[in-house]
Write a protein that holds these residues in place. Structure first.
Motif, PDB file in Angstrom:
ATOM      1  N   GLN A 102     -31.486 -20.170  24.805  1.00 22.11           N
ATOM      2  CA  GLN A 102     -31.312 -19.140  25.657  1.00 22.11           C
ATOM      3  C   GLN A 102     -30.310 -19.748  26.617  1.00 22.11           C
ATOM      4  O   GLN A 102     -29.645 -19.138  27.356  1.00 22.11           O
ATOM      5  CB  GLN A 102     -32.372 -18.966  26.492  1.00 22.11           C
ATOM      6  N   GLY A 103     -30.129 -21.283  26.809  1.00 22.64           N
ATOM      7  CA  GLY A 103     -29.573 -21.814  28.141  1.00 22.64           C
ATOM      8  C   GLY A 103     -27.871 -22.372  27.485  1.00 22.64           C
ATOM      9  O   GLY A 103     -27.351 -22.974  28.348  1.00 22.64           O
ATOM     10  N   LEU A 104     -27.514 -21.626  26.358  1.00 20.63           N
ATOM     11  CA  LEU A 104     -25.976 -22.106  26.201  1.00 20.63           C
ATOM     12  C   LEU A 104     -25.018 -21.784  27.283  1.00 20.63           C
ATOM     13  O   LEU A 104     -25.174 -20.397  27.600  1.00 20.63           O
ATOM     14  CB  LEU A 104     -25.727 -21.689  24.829  1.00 20.63           C
TER      15      LEU A 104
ATOM     16  N   LEU B 230     -26.203 -29.695  29.979  1.00 27.73           N
ATOM     17  CA  LEU B 230     -27.138 -29.019  30.778  1.00 27.73           C
ATOM     18  C   LEU B 230     -28.045 -28.206  29.811  1.00 27.73           C
ATOM     19  O   LEU B 230     -29.003 -27.323  30.446  1.00 27.73           O
ATOM     20  CB  LEU B 230     -26.627 -28.176  31.924  1.00 27.73           C
ATOM     21  N   SER B 231     -28.005 -28.144  28.629  1.00 25.95           N
ATOM     22  CA  SER B 231     -28.745 -27.409  27.763  1.00 25.95           C
ATOM     23  C   SER B 231     -28.980 -28.398  26.317  1.00 25.95           C
ATOM     24  O   SER B 231     -28.122 -28.640  25.706  1.00 25.95           O
ATOM     25  CB  SER B 231     -27.955 -26.224  27.389  1.00 25.95           C
ATOM     26  N   GLY B 232     -30.307 -28.537  26.184  1.00 22.80           N
ATOM     27  CA  GLY B 232     -30.920 -29.071  24.967  1.00 22.80           C
ATOM     28  C   GLY B 232     -31.958 -28.569  24.405  1.00 22.80           C
ATOM     29  O   GLY B 232     -31.850 -27.672  23.426  1.00 22.80           O
TER      30      GLY B 232
ATOM     31  N   ASP C  48     -14.664 -21.763  25.931  1.00 20.34           N
ATOM     32  CA  ASP C  48     -14.930 -22.449  27.274  1.00 20.34           C
ATOM     33  C   ASP C  48     -16.197 -23.262  27.282  1.00 20.34           C
ATOM     34  O   ASP C  48     -17.117 -22.414  27.129  1.00 20.34           O
ATOM     35  CB  ASP C  48     -14.326 -21.492  28.362  1.00 20.34           C
ATOM     36  N   GLY C  49     -16.130 -24.592  27.675  1.00 14.20           N
ATOM     37  CA  GLY C  49     -17.413 -24.917  27.859  1.00 14.20           C
ATOM     38  C   GLY C  49     -17.327 -26.693  27.689  1.00 14.20           C
ATOM     39  O   GLY C  49     -16.386 -27.108  27.631  1.00 14.20           O
TER      40      GLY C  49
ATOM     41  N   TRP D  55     -20.980 -23.633  18.798  1.00 19.11           N
ATOM     42  CA  TRP D  55     -22.006 -22.908  18.901  1.00 19.11           C
ATOM     43  C   TRP D  55     -21.770 -22.211  20.482  1.00 19.11           C
ATOM     44  O   TRP D  55     -21.982 -22.960  21.379  1.00 19.11           O
ATOM     45  CB  TRP D  55     -23.189 -23.224  18.613  1.00 19.11           C
ATOM     46  N   ALA D  56     -21.412 -20.981  20.533  1.00 17.24           N
ATOM     47  CA  ALA D  56     -20.976 -20.419  21.881  1.00 17.24           C
ATOM     48  C   ALA D  56     -21.442 -19.286  22.001  1.00 17.24           C
ATOM     49  O   ALA D  56     -21.749 -18.489  21.082  1.00 17.24           O
ATOM     50  CB  ALA D  56     -19.812 -20.431  22.352  1.00 17.24           C
ATOM     51  N   LYS D  57     -21.821 -18.579  23.472  1.00 21.62           N
ATOM     52  CA  LYS D  57     -22.417 -17.444  23.545  1.00 21.62           C
ATOM     53  C   LYS D  57     -21.320 -16.570  23.999  1.00 21.62           C
ATOM     54  O   LYS D  57     -20.203 -16.556  24.777  1.00 21.62           O
ATOM     55  CB  LYS D  57     -23.377 -17.634  24.911  1.00 21.62           C
TER      56      LYS D  57
END
Length: 392
Positions: free
Chosen positions: A147-149, A140-142, A163-164, A181-183
């Motif tokens: 901002q959308g990770l 759901l994020s490209g 997690d993701g 890459w994770a938030k």
């Protein structure tokens, strides 16, 4: 081995290389012509990657002069770009593998890793002993990755819990490590992690039924309570700005690869035109075919000129995001035109793998979209020239 520039390098940009780089280019060209070209169509049609070429390919100057433990590169950006071009003019899937291995995986560790991480991983990646992947894009994020990770990282003592999910991750079905890459849930900043693919909770499922770059093993990745130690966090990746440093390096590489794809299709069409006889003579002598081939060569030459200058600016330390974005957007658009004209010059035979253009025609669609769509790169350029951001 004597140096012979490509006939499709119409203005002789390859002559800008040093003598050592020219020799390296000839060795790499010989390798892909002898080892990759004969098998490329078969692997593409089957949707499989030729694993047997990895170690001998990385033993050439493709891997030998990649990132080192102490210096960014041991050669010029123009040379590295021409390597991408040479690989792509034979098989964009192999070029993509190298781009993920060296540009994205090694680049992430070299730019964002600690000295200890560089020393541990870069030599193994350069030799092909360890295969890497780069996990940024999500289901759901490209384009909105900055901002959308949605993939999260949670600190738990001396470890991190990830997690993701990730999508379209090249090399991921057979990689030994993946840069995830994770938030960070604590400060909402994007951080990078070296994740061994044998870690419990990590899984990668191949994406099937692709029509482009079929030999590239893209995967959907799921991360469920994946625990990695603090020593596997990229120590100099503290926000998406650091991720962008890696992408800045590789985006220009995609522009170079698109030139190679255009050349591959053009060379196939030119060879076909010289052999195909219609109305009693080779179609290469027909005006409309010559017009198509001339337009192909014009696109290739203009794109190569842009890539050379952007690469020179990288070596000079003056390249900015908008420069690599313009190159990526422009060159992939011209590639798309060129492969269509090359296929058109071959008529119905142009859609059959046997005649050389069809694979490039299909593969161009992936290069046109990945490493930032044309639209997103256009907005990066637009922000630079107008002073106004128009991303949303």
């Amino acid at each position: 081995m004597s140096f012979e520039p490509l006939a499709s390098d119409f203005l002789g940009f390859e002559t800008l290389l040093t003598d050592r780089e020219k020799q390296s280019i000839m060795e790499i060209r010989a390798f892909v012509d002898e080892r990759v070209r004969p098998i490329a169509d078969d692997y593409w049609e089957r949707g499989e990657f030729p694993h047997e070429i990895i170690e001998p390919l990385m033993a050439t100057d493709v891997g030998r002069f990649a990132w080192s433990e102490t210096t960014p590169f041991e050669n010029t950006a123009v040379f590295r770009g021409l390597v991408s071009m040479e690989l792509s003019r034979v098989d964009a899937s192999v070029s993509t593998f190298v781009g993920v291995q060296e540009g994205l995986t090694m680049g992430s560790i070299a730019v964002c890793g600690s000295d200890e991480q560089r020393a541990e991983w870069l030599p193994k990646l350069a030799s092909g002993e360890v295969i890497g992947a780069f996990g940024l894009t999500e289901p759901l994020s490209g384009s909105d990755s900055a901002q959308g990770l949605r993939t999260t990282a949670r600190r738990d003592g001396d470890s991190w819990v990830l997690d993701g999910a990730k999508r379209w991750i090249g090399n991921a079905t057979f990689s030994d490590i993946t840069i995830i890459w994770a938030k960070d849930i604590e400060d909402s900043q994007v951080k990078g992690f070296i994740v061994p693919t044998t870690t419990p909770g990590y899984s990668a499922t191949p994406i099937q039924r692709k029509i482009s770059l079929r030999a590239v093993q893209n995967a959907d990745i799921v991360l469920e309570n994946v625990v990695v130690p603090e020593s596997h966090r990229l120590q100099n990746a503290n926000s998406f700005r650091d991720t962008a440093k890696v992408l800045r390096l590789t985006r220009a590489g995609v522009a170079w690869s698109s030139v190679g794809v255009a050349i591959g299709a053009y060379e196939a069409a030119l060879s076909y035109a010289k052999e195909r006889v219609q109305f009693g003579k080779p179609i290469a002598s027909h005006q409309l075919i010559q017009d198509l081939l001339s337009k192909c060569l014009g696109n290739i030459t203009a794109s190569m000129a842009m890539c050379v200058r952007v690469s020179q600016m990288h070596d000079e330390g003056t390249q900015r995001d908008e420069h690599s974005s313009l190159a990526k957007a422009y060159c992939t658009a011209r590639m798309r035109e060129t492969v269509a004209w090359a296929r058109e010059a071959m008529g119905g035979n142009g859609i059959v793998l046997d005649y050389g253009a069809a694979r490039f025609f299909a593969d161009a669609e992936a290069l046109y979209s990945y490493e930032g769509t044309r639209e997103m790169n256009a907005l990066i350029v637009g922000r630079a020239i107008t002073g106004s951001a128009a991303f949303v």
